[in-house]
Design a protein around this motif. Sequence first.
Motif, PDB file in Angstrom:
ATOM      1  N   PRO A  56       0.841  -1.205   0.000  1.00 34.89           N
ATOM      2  CA  PRO A  56       0.000   0.000   0.000  1.00 34.89           C
ATOM      3  C   PRO A  56       0.871   1.248   0.000  1.00 34.89           C
ATOM      4  CG  PRO A  56      -0.691  -1.551   1.704  1.00 34.89           C
ATOM      5  CD  PRO A  56       0.611  -2.049   1.198  1.00 34.89           C
ATOM      6  N   TYR A  57       0.343   2.315  -0.610  1.00 41.11           N
ATOM      7  CA  TYR A  57       1.138   3.541  -0.717  1.00 41.11           C
ATOM      8  C   TYR A  57       1.525   4.075   0.662  1.00 41.11           C
ATOM      9  CZ  TYR A  57       2.682   8.156  -2.183  1.00 41.11           C
ATOM     10  OH  TYR A  57       3.436   9.276  -2.391  1.00 41.11           O
ATOM     11  N   ALA A  58       0.657   3.866   1.652  1.00 42.74           N
ATOM     12  CA  ALA A  58       0.939   4.356   3.004  1.00 42.74           C
ATOM     13  C   ALA A  58       2.178   3.704   3.600  1.00 42.74           C
ATOM     14  CB  ALA A  58      -0.267   4.120   3.912  1.00 42.74           C
ATOM     15  N   ASP A  59       2.548   2.527   3.099  1.00 45.22           N
ATOM     16  CA  ASP A  59       3.708   1.807   3.626  1.00 45.22           C
ATOM     17  C   ASP A  59       4.965   2.027   2.784  1.00 45.22           C
ATOM     18  OD1 ASP A  59       2.081   0.807   5.601  1.00 45.22           O
ATOM     19  OD2 ASP A  59       1.668  -1.088   4.555  1.00 45.22           O
ATOM     20  N   VAL A  60       4.896   2.910   1.817  1.00 44.26           N
ATOM     21  CA  VAL A  60       6.053   3.177   0.961  1.00 44.26           C
ATOM     22  C   VAL A  60       6.913   4.262   1.590  1.00 44.26           C
ATOM     23  CG1 VAL A  60       6.814   3.994  -1.301  1.00 44.26           C
ATOM     24  CG2 VAL A  60       4.834   2.483  -1.129  1.00 44.26           C
ATOM     25  N   ALA A  61       8.216   3.983   1.702  1.00 41.56           N
ATOM     26  CA  ALA A  61       9.172   4.952   2.247  1.00 41.56           C
ATOM     27  C   ALA A  61      10.255   5.199   1.204  1.00 41.56           C
ATOM     28  CB  ALA A  61       9.771   4.425   3.555  1.00 41.56           C
ATOM     29  N   LYS A  62      11.187   6.078   1.530  1.00 41.79           N
ATOM     30  CA  LYS A  62      12.316   6.358   0.646  1.00 41.79           C
ATOM     31  C   LYS A  62      13.542   5.605   1.150  1.00 41.79           C
ATOM     32  CE  LYS A  62      10.846  10.914  -1.001  1.00 41.79           C
ATOM     33  NZ  LYS A  62       9.504  10.929  -0.398  1.00 41.79           N
ATOM     34  N   GLY A  63      14.318   5.074   0.221  1.00 40.60           N
ATOM     35  CA  GLY A  63      15.522   4.333   0.588  1.00 40.60           C
ATOM     36  C   GLY A  63      16.759   4.883  -0.083  1.00 40.60           C
ATOM     37  N   TYR A  64      17.837   5.055   0.680  1.00 41.19           N
ATOM     38  CA  TYR A  64      19.116   5.510   0.146  1.00 41.19           C
ATOM     39  C   TYR A  64      20.052   4.303   0.110  1.00 41.19           C
ATOM     40  CZ  TYR A  64      23.487   8.109  -0.358  1.00 41.19           C
ATOM     41  OH  TYR A  64      24.694   8.589  -0.809  1.00 41.19           O
ATOM     42  N   MET A  71      20.472  -0.697   2.374  1.00 45.25           N
ATOM     43  CA  MET A  71      19.503   0.382   2.174  1.00 45.25           C
ATOM     44  C   MET A  71      19.229   1.106   3.485  1.00 45.25           C
ATOM     45  SD  MET A  71      17.931   1.448  -0.595  1.00 45.25           S
ATOM     46  CE  MET A  71      17.779  -0.025  -1.623  1.00 45.25           C
ATOM     47  N   VAL A  72      19.335   2.420   3.457  1.00 45.25           N
ATOM     48  CA  VAL A  72      18.959   3.255   4.595  1.00 45.25           C
ATOM     49  C   VAL A  72      17.547   3.755   4.334  1.00 45.25           C
ATOM     50  CG1 VAL A  72      19.484   5.325   5.938  1.00 45.25           C
ATOM     51  CG2 VAL A  72      21.340   3.956   4.965  1.00 45.25           C
ATOM     52  N   VAL A  73      16.603   3.409   5.219  1.00 49.74           N
ATOM     53  CA  VAL A  73      15.199   3.737   5.011  1.00 49.74           C
ATOM     54  C   VAL A  73      14.849   5.016   5.764  1.00 49.74           C
ATOM     55  CG1 VAL A  73      12.817   2.957   5.293  1.00 49.74           C
ATOM     56  CG2 VAL A  73      14.619   1.302   4.720  1.00 49.74           C
ATOM     57  N   LEU A  74      14.214   5.962   5.059  1.00 45.53           N
ATOM     58  CA  LEU A  74      13.765   7.220   5.667  1.00 45.53           C
ATOM     59  C   LEU A  74      12.266   7.365   5.467  1.00 45.53           C
ATOM     60  CD1 LEU A  74      16.815   7.803   4.365  1.00 45.53           C
ATOM     61  CD2 LEU A  74      16.366  10.062   5.324  1.00 45.53           C
ATOM     62  N   GLY A  75      11.564   7.661   6.553  1.00 44.59           N
ATOM     63  CA  GLY A  75      10.131   7.881   6.496  1.00 44.59           C
ATOM     64  C   GLY A  75       9.792   9.359   6.494  1.00 44.59           C
ATOM     65  N   ASP A  76       8.501   9.667   6.473  1.00 44.78           N
ATOM     66  CA  ASP A  76       8.067  11.068   6.458  1.00 44.78           C
ATOM     67  C   ASP A  76       8.558  11.829   7.675  1.00 44.78           C
ATOM     68  OD1 ASP A  76       6.789  10.618   4.071  1.00 44.78           O
ATOM     69  OD2 ASP A  76       4.818  10.260   4.981  1.00 44.78           O
ATOM     70  N   ASP A  77       8.609  11.174   8.832  1.00 42.64           N
ATOM     71  CA  ASP A  77       9.047  11.846  10.059  1.00 42.64           C
ATOM     72  C   ASP A  77      10.493  12.305   9.956  1.00 42.64           C
ATOM     73  OD1 ASP A  77       6.567  11.377  11.083  1.00 42.64           O
ATOM     74  OD2 ASP A  77       7.158   9.630  12.282  1.00 42.64           O
ATOM     75  N   ASP A  78      11.318  11.532   9.264  1.00 39.59           N
ATOM     76  CA  ASP A  78      12.727  11.914   9.136  1.00 39.59           C
ATOM     77  C   ASP A  78      12.873  13.214   8.360  1.00 39.59           C
ATOM     78  OD1 ASP A  78      13.883   9.591  10.447  1.00 39.59           O
ATOM     79  OD2 ASP A  78      13.204   8.455   8.700  1.00 39.59           O
ATOM     80  N   PHE A  79      12.041  13.411   7.345  1.00 40.12           N
ATOM     81  CA  PHE A  79      12.121  14.626   6.553  1.00 40.12           C
ATOM     82  C   PHE A  79      11.509  15.815   7.294  1.00 40.12           C
ATOM     83  CE2 PHE A  79      12.371  11.264   3.367  1.00 40.12           C
ATOM     84  CZ  PHE A  79      13.439  11.697   2.602  1.00 40.12           C
TER      85      PHE A  79
END
Length: 294
Positions: A56-64, A71-79
């Motif tokens: 689901p789109y709600a579970d999609v995060a950004k990965g570096y 992979m370093v995972v960043l969520g909305d809270d990190d930004f």
Amino acid sequence: MRSIWRGAVSFGLVTIPVKVHAATEQRNVTFHLVHQEDAGRIRLRRICVVCEEEVPYADVAKGYELPAGEMVVLGDDDFEDLPLSTSRRIEVLQFSPADQIDPILFGKSYYLEPDPLGVKPYVLLRDAVERSGQLAIVKVALRQRESLAVLRVREGVFVLETMLWPDEVRPADFTFLEEDVDIRSQELQMAESLIESMVADFDPSQYKDTYREALQEVIEAKITGREVVVPSEAPAGQGPQADLMAALRASVEAAKKERAGGAPARRKTSAEPAEATDAREEKAPRKRKARHPA
């Protein structure tokens, strides 16, 4: 016009609340991806390559991704927790002449609209910037990205022009810049004559997107069941001319004939007409570096 961001212009101790609106829009013809056999819409599913399940789109995060593949995972809270001083502020850093800013740095344009309580300081800053002839260099964070920008006045409204950071502009490292190119003075003068014959005030309304119009014609023909008329092709572009002077001379004559039917273009005074150039005895070719002098 719907705003995409709310914040304030920070100018010394003065704060001007503003709303940001997109100043431009692309008029491209948009399409959906469809199945050619039955015109059914194509759905793109988000599939995780590890668990092979739809996400689901709600579970999609950004990965570096690190060099080793981790992979370093960043969520909305990190930004949201990033310490950006410009998260809701357009910070004026300095004022500079427009000719000091390379247009290659410019990105997207936005209008700034003042909130009701900020109209007076907005107009004050606008008029002061116009009278100074300078551009305001600012920093702003839009869409979770901080960038440099300039503030300029267009038709009584501040336009925010975002800019690239200097390290985002690629150097023009081309080998031809180091080559010695023989340019005769007659060739240079003929090229300048061609430029002068084509000088005119720029009016963007004189030009149109012929590709988009042709594409829209194809769509309309499909809708009504008409046959699509293929326009005749323009002459194919030729390679470099063996006789550059002849090509330049022919271009000048063609430009003059094209101008003859309309209003004469505003032209600079030429120090010497083309006829005098032809009559002059040719000088020895000069070698020029292709690199533009600093």
